[in-house]
Design a protein around this motif. Structure first.
Motif, PDB file in Angstrom:
ATOM      1  N   LYS A  58      -8.793  42.788  57.829  1.00  0.00           N
ATOM      2  CA  LYS A  58      -9.734  41.926  58.566  1.00  0.00           C
ATOM      3  C   LYS A  58     -11.034  41.692  57.803  1.00  0.00           C
ATOM      4  O   LYS A  58     -11.722  40.699  58.028  1.00  0.00           O
ATOM      5  CB  LYS A  58     -10.034  42.524  59.951  1.00  0.00           C
ATOM      6  CG  LYS A  58     -10.996  43.701  59.964  1.00  0.00           C
ATOM      7  CD  LYS A  58     -11.338  44.100  61.392  1.00  0.00           C
ATOM      8  CE  LYS A  58     -12.416  45.182  61.429  1.00  0.00           C
ATOM      9  NZ  LYS A  58     -12.781  45.556  62.806  1.00  0.00           N
ATOM     10  N   HIS A  59     -11.375  42.591  56.895  1.00  0.00           N
ATOM     11  CA  HIS A  59     -12.600  42.428  56.105  1.00  0.00           C
ATOM     12  C   HIS A  59     -12.385  41.523  54.890  1.00  0.00           C
ATOM     13  O   HIS A  59     -13.346  41.176  54.211  1.00  0.00           O
ATOM     14  CB  HIS A  59     -13.107  43.788  55.630  1.00  0.00           C
ATOM     15  CG  HIS A  59     -13.568  44.683  56.727  1.00  0.00           C
ATOM     16  ND1 HIS A  59     -14.689  44.438  57.485  1.00  0.00           N
ATOM     17  CD2 HIS A  59     -13.037  45.837  57.215  1.00  0.00           C
ATOM     18  CE1 HIS A  59     -14.850  45.399  58.371  1.00  0.00           C
ATOM     19  NE2 HIS A  59     -13.852  46.257  58.236  1.00  0.00           N
ATOM     20  N   HIS A  60     -11.134  41.163  54.624  1.00  0.00           N
ATOM     21  CA  HIS A  60     -10.839  40.365  53.432  1.00  0.00           C
ATOM     22  C   HIS A  60     -10.336  38.962  53.755  1.00  0.00           C
ATOM     23  O   HIS A  60      -9.858  38.264  52.868  1.00  0.00           O
ATOM     24  CB  HIS A  60      -9.824  41.092  52.540  1.00  0.00           C
ATOM     25  CG  HIS A  60     -10.421  42.243  51.772  1.00  0.00           C
ATOM     26  ND1 HIS A  60     -10.682  43.454  52.362  1.00  0.00           N
ATOM     27  CD2 HIS A  60     -10.828  42.349  50.479  1.00  0.00           C
ATOM     28  CE1 HIS A  60     -11.219  44.281  51.457  1.00  0.00           C
ATOM     29  NE2 HIS A  60     -11.315  43.623  50.315  1.00  0.00           N
ATOM     30  N   THR A  61     -10.444  38.557  55.014  1.00  0.00           N
ATOM     31  CA  THR A  61     -10.128  37.162  55.335  1.00  0.00           C
ATOM     32  C   THR A  61     -11.201  36.275  54.711  1.00  0.00           C
ATOM     33  O   THR A  61     -12.334  36.712  54.460  1.00  0.00           O
ATOM     34  CB  THR A  61     -10.095  36.935  56.853  1.00  0.00           C
ATOM     35  OG1 THR A  61     -11.398  37.170  57.396  1.00  0.00           O
ATOM     36  CG2 THR A  61      -9.088  37.868  57.526  1.00  0.00           C
ATOM     37  N   TYR A  68     -19.965  37.743  55.140  1.00  0.00           N
ATOM     38  CA  TYR A  68     -20.662  38.848  54.474  1.00  0.00           C
ATOM     39  C   TYR A  68     -21.553  38.335  53.340  1.00  0.00           C
ATOM     40  O   TYR A  68     -22.682  38.794  53.162  1.00  0.00           O
ATOM     41  CB  TYR A  68     -19.653  39.862  53.920  1.00  0.00           C
ATOM     42  CG  TYR A  68     -18.818  40.563  54.970  1.00  0.00           C
ATOM     43  CD1 TYR A  68     -19.290  40.724  56.273  1.00  0.00           C
ATOM     44  CD2 TYR A  68     -17.550  41.068  54.658  1.00  0.00           C
ATOM     45  CE1 TYR A  68     -18.512  41.361  57.233  1.00  0.00           C
ATOM     46  CE2 TYR A  68     -16.777  41.716  55.613  1.00  0.00           C
ATOM     47  CZ  TYR A  68     -17.261  41.855  56.900  1.00  0.00           C
ATOM     48  OH  TYR A  68     -16.498  42.495  57.843  1.00  0.00           O
ATOM     49  N   TYR A  69     -21.040  37.355  52.600  1.00  0.00           N
ATOM     50  CA  TYR A  69     -21.803  36.845  51.457  1.00  0.00           C
ATOM     51  C   TYR A  69     -23.066  36.114  51.924  1.00  0.00           C
ATOM     52  O   TYR A  69     -24.151  36.310  51.361  1.00  0.00           O
ATOM     53  CB  TYR A  69     -20.925  35.917  50.622  1.00  0.00           C
ATOM     54  CG  TYR A  69     -21.580  35.462  49.337  1.00  0.00           C
ATOM     55  CD1 TYR A  69     -22.016  36.393  48.394  1.00  0.00           C
ATOM     56  CD2 TYR A  69     -21.769  34.114  49.056  1.00  0.00           C
ATOM     57  CE1 TYR A  69     -22.616  36.000  47.204  1.00  0.00           C
ATOM     58  CE2 TYR A  69     -22.368  33.702  47.873  1.00  0.00           C
ATOM     59  CZ  TYR A  69     -22.791  34.653  46.963  1.00  0.00           C
ATOM     60  OH  TYR A  69     -23.397  34.253  45.790  1.00  0.00           O
ATOM     61  N   ARG A 101     -17.832  45.432  46.479  1.00  0.00           N
ATOM     62  CA  ARG A 101     -16.794  44.731  45.716  1.00  0.00           C
ATOM     63  C   ARG A 101     -16.572  43.320  46.257  1.00  0.00           C
ATOM     64  O   ARG A 101     -16.443  42.356  45.487  1.00  0.00           O
ATOM     65  CB  ARG A 101     -15.492  45.529  45.756  1.00  0.00           C
ATOM     66  CG  ARG A 101     -14.310  44.832  45.094  1.00  0.00           C
ATOM     67  CD  ARG A 101     -13.038  45.659  45.220  1.00  0.00           C
ATOM     68  NE  ARG A 101     -13.062  46.797  44.313  1.00  0.00           N
ATOM     69  CZ  ARG A 101     -12.641  46.747  43.057  1.00  0.00           C
ATOM     70  NH1 ARG A 101     -12.158  45.623  42.556  1.00  0.00           N
ATOM     71  NH2 ARG A 101     -12.674  47.820  42.304  1.00  0.00           N
ATOM     72  N   ILE A 102     -16.515  43.194  47.585  1.00  0.00           N
ATOM     73  CA  ILE A 102     -16.288  41.880  48.204  1.00  0.00           C
ATOM     74  C   ILE A 102     -17.395  40.898  47.820  1.00  0.00           C
ATOM     75  O   ILE A 102     -17.136  39.773  47.380  1.00  0.00           O
ATOM     76  CB  ILE A 102     -16.220  42.021  49.746  1.00  0.00           C
ATOM     77  CG1 ILE A 102     -14.922  42.697  50.165  1.00  0.00           C
ATOM     78  CG2 ILE A 102     -16.335  40.653  50.424  1.00  0.00           C
ATOM     79  CD1 ILE A 102     -14.838  43.011  51.644  1.00  0.00           C
TER      80      ILE A 102
END
Length: 281
Positions: A58-61, A68-69, A101-102
């Protein structure tokens, strides 16, 4: 230190109710003062990693990454010195190093107009001074040093602890005058999956024959032990015969159920080793 399944479940249940921070680790030690601090730290780390794996997707959709960015950009615009990324990671209950990292990957993608390689990202996470933006470099550094379960700093610590216990085991084997072949020697002979040490002359421990010994600088919980059984231990057993696994930080005692089949669990180096010389005497 061996724990019953009930004792372990109580610790895991407590960890499920708190944030994965150093403050929570202190609370854990206060809650379970009779347990070894090393054991609690290992369980703390493993339970947190399970939680992160459950919520990783869910944090990488695409939507989450963009959110986040933009929150990072807005945050540093207001106060570049504030720990924006670290606070964001804590707010959404995600590992700070993984949050870094994201955002780093999204930043590089915008700068280079291409998806950055994992090699480049890993290099920048290990050495944030390589990041071309000083503010982001500082934010990434804050995440790395404040993450107690993930990131390059934690990886180095885990590797060092694992190596330290392998050296300790080697010294104990030498002290007992037990002849062995180490993992690096076995790899040189072409073996792929090998235990840390193979005994050139088998010994007996608590009435069980031992041909090899594997060192694990961690706590043996159910999920990690089952994975080790499937990926490593049964392969060792199939190739080299019965063996011993030492979980230096303890394990759930109910998992020590394969002794008769040839896999023995201990939480320390055995003191009651019977060698061929003893048997002959």
């Amino acid at each position: 230190m061996k724990l019953s399944k009930a004792q372990y479940d109580e610790i895991a249940q407590f960890l499920g109710q708190v944030q994965p921070t150093r403050q929570s680790l202190r609370k854990l030690k206060q809650k379970f003062p009779s347990q070894s601090q090393s054991t609690l730290l290992s369980i703390f780390s493993q339970e947190y990693q399970k939680q992160v794996k459950r919520t990783h997707a869910k944090h990488h959709t695409a939507e989450a990454v963009e959110t986040y960015y933009q929150r990072y950009l807005n945050g540093v615009m207001k106060n570049a010195a504030a720990p924006v990324l670290l606070e964001l990671a804590n707010e959404v209950n995600f590992a700070p190093s993984l949050m870094a990292r994201i955002v780093l990957e999204r930043f590089l993608q915008e700068q280079e107009q291409a998806i950055p390689s994992k090699t480049l990202i890993n290099s920048m996470l290990r050495d944030p001074s390589q990041i071309p933006d000083g503010v982001l470099a500082n934010q990434v550094y804050q995440c790395t040093v404040n993450d107690c379960c993930y990131g390059p700093l934690v990886d180095c610590i885990k590797h060092a602890i694992g190596h330290e216990h392998e050296v300790l085991l080697r010294e104990m084997l030498l002290e007992k005058n037990l002849s062995f072949i180490a993992e690096d020697q076995l790899r040189a002979k072409g073996y792929d999956k090998t235990p840390d040490f193979i005994l050139e002359v088998p010994v007996a421990v608590e009435g069980h024959i031992i041909h090899w010994i594997e060192s694990k600088a961690s706590f043996g919980d159910e999920s990690s032990h089952q994975a080790y059984l499937q990926d490593q231990f049964w392969s060792y057993w199939n190739r080299f015969g019965p063996g011993l696994v030492i979980y230096w930080y303890g394990f759930i005692e109910e998992l020590d159920c394969h002794r008769e089949r040839g896999i023995l669990l201990k939480d320390c180096f055995p003191t009651d080793i019977v060698t061929l010389r003893h048997s002959m005497a």
